[in-house]
Write a protein that holds these residues in place. Structure first.
Motif, PDB file in Angstrom:
ATOM      1  N   GLY A 133       0.806  -1.208   0.000  1.00  0.00           N
ATOM      2  CA  GLY A 133       0.000   0.000   0.000  1.00  0.00           C
ATOM      3  C   GLY A 133       0.835   1.250   0.000  1.00  0.00           C
ATOM      4  O   GLY A 133       2.020   1.231  -0.325  1.00  0.00           O
ATOM      5  N   ARG A 134       0.180   2.323   0.439  1.00  0.00           N
ATOM      6  CA  ARG A 134       0.726   3.657   0.179  1.00  0.00           C
ATOM      7  C   ARG A 134       2.048   3.984   0.855  1.00  0.00           C
ATOM      8  O   ARG A 134       2.679   4.960   0.498  1.00  0.00           O
ATOM      9  CB  ARG A 134      -0.336   4.708   0.518  1.00  0.00           C
ATOM     10  N   ASP A 165       1.288   7.138   6.140  1.00  0.00           N
ATOM     11  CA  ASP A 165       2.404   8.088   6.239  1.00  0.00           C
ATOM     12  C   ASP A 165       3.565   7.560   7.096  1.00  0.00           C
ATOM     13  O   ASP A 165       4.409   8.321   7.536  1.00  0.00           O
ATOM     14  CB  ASP A 165       1.909   9.436   6.769  1.00  0.00           C
ATOM     15  N   THR A 166       3.599   6.252   7.328  1.00  0.00           N
ATOM     16  CA  THR A 166       4.707   5.662   8.086  1.00  0.00           C
ATOM     17  C   THR A 166       5.962   5.618   7.209  1.00  0.00           C
ATOM     18  O   THR A 166       5.876   5.279   6.027  1.00  0.00           O
ATOM     19  CB  THR A 166       4.341   4.228   8.534  1.00  0.00           C
ATOM     20  N   GLU A 167       7.120   5.970   7.799  1.00  0.00           N
ATOM     21  CA  GLU A 167       8.365   5.946   7.021  1.00  0.00           C
ATOM     22  C   GLU A 167       8.839   4.509   6.822  1.00  0.00           C
ATOM     23  O   GLU A 167       8.830   3.703   7.755  1.00  0.00           O
ATOM     24  CB  GLU A 167       9.451   6.745   7.751  1.00  0.00           C
ATOM     25  N   ASP A 210       1.382  -1.187  18.427  1.00  0.00           N
ATOM     26  CA  ASP A 210       0.584  -0.040  17.983  1.00  0.00           C
ATOM     27  C   ASP A 210       1.240   0.533  16.723  1.00  0.00           C
ATOM     28  O   ASP A 210       2.422   0.899  16.761  1.00  0.00           O
ATOM     29  CB  ASP A 210       0.581   1.004  19.115  1.00  0.00           C
ATOM     30  N   PRO A 211       0.518   0.608  15.597  1.00  0.00           N
ATOM     31  CA  PRO A 211       1.142   1.152  14.372  1.00  0.00           C
ATOM     32  C   PRO A 211       1.706   2.559  14.585  1.00  0.00           C
ATOM     33  O   PRO A 211       2.650   2.952  13.905  1.00  0.00           O
ATOM     34  CB  PRO A 211       0.012   1.151  13.332  1.00  0.00           C
ATOM     35  N   CYS A 212       1.197   3.283  15.568  1.00  0.00           N
ATOM     36  CA  CYS A 212       1.728   4.625  15.884  1.00  0.00           C
ATOM     37  C   CYS A 212       3.121   4.564  16.486  1.00  0.00           C
ATOM     38  O   CYS A 212       3.851   5.560  16.444  1.00  0.00           O
ATOM     39  CB  CYS A 212       0.794   5.365  16.839  1.00  0.00           C
ATOM     40  N   ALA A 213       3.494   3.414  17.053  1.00  0.00           N
ATOM     41  CA  ALA A 213       4.845   3.269  17.618  1.00  0.00           C
ATOM     42  C   ALA A 213       5.892   3.460  16.521  1.00  0.00           C
ATOM     43  O   ALA A 213       7.032   3.826  16.802  1.00  0.00           O
ATOM     44  CB  ALA A 213       5.009   1.901  18.282  1.00  0.00           C
TER      45      ALA A 213
END
Ligand SMILES: Cc1c2[nH]c(c1CCC(=O)O)Cc1[nH]c(c(CCC(=O)O)c1C)Cc1[nH]c(c(CCC(=O)O)c1C)Cc1[nH]c(c(C)c1CCC(=O)O)C2
Length: 345
Positions: free
Chosen positions: A29-30, A323-325, A285-288
């Motif tokens: 994906g993106r 927007d994860t690197e 957590d994907p935010c991690a």
């Protein structure tokens, strides 16, 4: 025939592996520039999903670029309502929208139980992907849980609360069961065909599990997931991921599945105690992954220590955010591979 890297399949069956296998929800994906390039050449998301050559290409990208231990077939859970007769559109930066939603008996009568042939493009993509993977890693097939699919069909779009769908359960339970049963039957045909086409393992996504009460969840969701798992038999391992359904973990023991997916709200030690006979998947957590590389390494090790070396498949607690690197994602994957091997020594 087992793939060369069969860590995911072995771990899913509860067998010991040399390190913890890892794959990520929304790994295709993106986040990948390579995906965005293919996505631009396809007219839109649905064209990508319905063109087996393109779907195959983006399915394999994360295996080559990120080094995950499995590919997941590039598709969407909403292909089932479409095959049943309810069209959806994927709106740019907005998500799925159904031009017509299900509100009445007449709407229900316009639907049919989907047959596998109506999803031939997914089966073709699975066959082509299997050929191109050449046994490198296993291929994951998937479908949405009936409750999550029902939510979109009734609501007509994404929602934080899905209050129209929940209202339907309270006001028209018999109607709701009829639709849920049609979705479950369609899903059984679909997943059986995915397995026949070459899927090595399947996951059922119940993304909206967490908005129901425990009683409603048992009646309107788990019952249908259980029916699907029973119908699929034991030829390939089955993963059930019910996002937010921390309250249903004990009941998951009664489901004929091998693996239970955890989100980051579900305590790991507590989940082990509640699900002693299941393999667990998750749950960073994907935010991690927005933290520094050091933060990512620290959080990953903490997670691996809590799960321990066996009966664990590493993943996130939900899908990767667009927007994860990429280097943070790679750091997560590499840390799982390296550190989980040291836990066995
Ligand atoms: C609820 C749900 C859907 N689709 C899916 C779920 C269950 C998992 C979850 O809870 O996230 C499942 C799904 N969707 C997609 C996959 C492919 C495989 C993979 O995980 O890499 C999978 C397994 C591709 C996709 N499905 C979608 C994209 C983004 C579309 C694009 O490229 O523009 C991808 C790669 C679109 C989609 N599809 C859906 C939504 C709500 C959206 C919009 C949100 C968004 O844009 O991220 C419905």
């Amino acid at each position: 025939m087992l793939p060369m890297n069969d860590r995911l399949i072995s771990a899913a069956k509860g067998l010991a592996t040399d390190r913890t296998p890892i794959w990520l929800m929304r790994q295709a994906g993106r986040i990948l520039p390579e995906y965005r390039k293919v996505r631009e050449t396809a007219k839109d998301f649905k064209t990508l999903v319905k063109t087996p050559e393109l779907a195959t290409e983006v399915t394999i990208q994360p295996v080559d670029i990120l080094g995950v231990d499995a590919a997941i077939i590039f598709s969407d859970i909403l292909v089932i309502p479409e095959a049943m007769g309810l069209n959806y559109e994927m709106e740019e930066n907005k998500g799925p929208v159904f031009p017509k939603r299900i509100t009445s008996e007449a709407d229900l009568a316009s639907l049919h139980i989907a047959q596998a042939e109506e999803l031939q493009y997914v089966l073709d993509a699975i066959r082509l992907t299997k050929k191109e993977l050449q046994g490198k890693v296993p291929l994951i097939g998937f479908a949405g849980a009936p409750w999550t699919i029902f939510s979109y069909m009734i609501e007509g779009k994404g929602s934080k609360t899905f209050s129209q769908a929940k209202k339907m359960l309270y006001t028209q339970p018999a109607f709701s069961h009829r639709l849920l049963d049609m979705i479950a039957q369609s899903t059984i045909h679909y997943l059986k065909a995915q397995i026949k086409a070459g899927a090595d393992i399947v996951q059922i996504f119940d993304s909206w599990a967490g908005i129901l009460s425990p009683d409603q969840y048992a009646e309107f969701s788990l019952k249908y997931i259980s029916k699907i798992c029973d119908a699929l038999g034991n030829d390939v391992p089955k993963i059930v991921f019910a996002k937010g359904a921390f309250f249903a973990r004990a009941e998951m023991n009664t489901i004929n599945c091998d693996v239970v997916g955890l989100d980051w709200n579900m305590g790991i030690a507590e989940s082990r105690a509640l699900l002693p006979n299941k393999v667990l998947q998750g749950n960073l957590d994907p935010c991690a992954l927005y933290g520094s590389l050091d933060d990512v390494r620290r959080e990953t090790k903490k997670m691996l220590n809590a799960f321990g070396p066996h009966k664990h498949i590493a993943n996130l607690g939900h899908g990767l955010y667009p927007d994860t690197e990429v280097d943070k994602v790679k750091c997560y994957i590499d840390t799982v591979k390296e550190y989980s091997a040291t836990l066995r020594r």
